[in-house]
Design a protein around this motif. Sequence first.
Motif, PDB file in Angstrom:
ATOM      1  N   LEU A  70      29.774 -33.209  15.104  1.00 50.29           N
ATOM      2  CA  LEU A  70      28.981 -33.797  16.175  1.00 50.29           C
ATOM      3  C   LEU A  70      28.540 -32.656  17.079  1.00 50.29           C
ATOM      4  N   VAL A  71      27.273 -32.288  16.970  1.00 50.78           N
ATOM      5  CA  VAL A  71      26.721 -31.183  17.759  1.00 50.78           C
ATOM      6  C   VAL A  71      26.287 -31.741  19.109  1.00 50.78           C
ATOM      7  N   LYS A  72      26.902 -31.216  20.189  1.00 47.09           N
ATOM      8  CA  LYS A  72      26.613 -31.725  21.532  1.00 47.09           C
ATOM      9  C   LYS A  72      26.255 -30.606  22.500  1.00 47.09           C
ATOM     10  N   TYR A 136      28.608 -39.935  23.965  1.00 45.36           N
ATOM     11  CA  TYR A 136      27.565 -38.906  23.879  1.00 45.36           C
ATOM     12  C   TYR A 136      26.187 -39.558  23.964  1.00 45.36           C
ATOM     13  N   LYS A 137      26.031 -40.672  23.288  1.00 51.74           N
ATOM     14  CA  LYS A 137      24.752 -41.392  23.270  1.00 51.74           C
ATOM     15  C   LYS A 137      24.348 -41.832  24.682  1.00 51.74           C
ATOM     16  N   LYS A 138      25.319 -42.232  25.476  1.00 50.95           N
ATOM     17  CA  LYS A 138      25.041 -42.669  26.859  1.00 50.95           C
ATOM     18  C   LYS A 138      24.578 -41.505  27.740  1.00 50.95           C
ATOM     19  N   GLN A 139      24.984 -40.305  27.391  1.00 52.07           N
ATOM     20  CA  GLN A 139      24.693 -39.139  28.238  1.00 52.07           C
ATOM     21  C   GLN A 139      23.431 -38.380  27.825  1.00 52.07           C
ATOM     22  N   THR A 140      22.768 -38.848  26.761  1.00 52.93           N
ATOM     23  CA  THR A 140      21.612 -38.119  26.258  1.00 52.93           C
ATOM     24  C   THR A 140      20.402 -39.040  26.121  1.00 52.93           C
ATOM     25  N   TRP A 141      19.235 -38.406  25.993  1.00 52.56           N
ATOM     26  CA  TRP A 141      17.996 -39.138  25.767  1.00 52.56           C
ATOM     27  C   TRP A 141      17.684 -39.111  24.285  1.00 52.56           C
ATOM     28  N   PHE A 142      17.183 -40.195  23.778  1.00 47.12           N
ATOM     29  CA  PHE A 142      16.743 -40.368  22.400  1.00 47.12           C
ATOM     30  C   PHE A 142      17.591 -39.564  21.434  1.00 47.12           C
TER      31      PHE A 142
END
Length: 142
Positions: A70-72, A136-142
Amino acid sequence: MRNKIFNYSTLALVYFGFFLLITSYFKAHALVNSYTYVGLILMIVSLVFFTMARIKLDDSFQVSAEANNLVKSGIYKKIRHPVYVFGFTFVLGFFIFTQVFYGLIFLVIIAVLQVKRIKKEEKVLIEKFGDEYVEYKKQTWF
């Protein structure tokens, strides 16, 4: 290692194709106006960010929907799917550059196909990483 070779080889092909497109367009004395330069700038910026995204993925880049890591970090800190975002904006820039505006209909098809693929990839990522990916999805756009 095989993934890395594939990743860099395809990037090299993209850059080679981009170079051929630009040089042949200007050599053909095609219509050059403000659309040409807006499209060119959009393609260049998109290509830079697309490249950054692909390099950041490193061995995690897959043609099929798989979940290795999972690249963050890097560009992935803000955008979950920068390869798709900047691939899309590159094609948009291409149609603006060449002033083939009816080609923008093609972008709708690309968007639908990308959203389908993203949903498939996100399902795989949620299965593998669970709550970590959801957060992670909540903290990022698209």
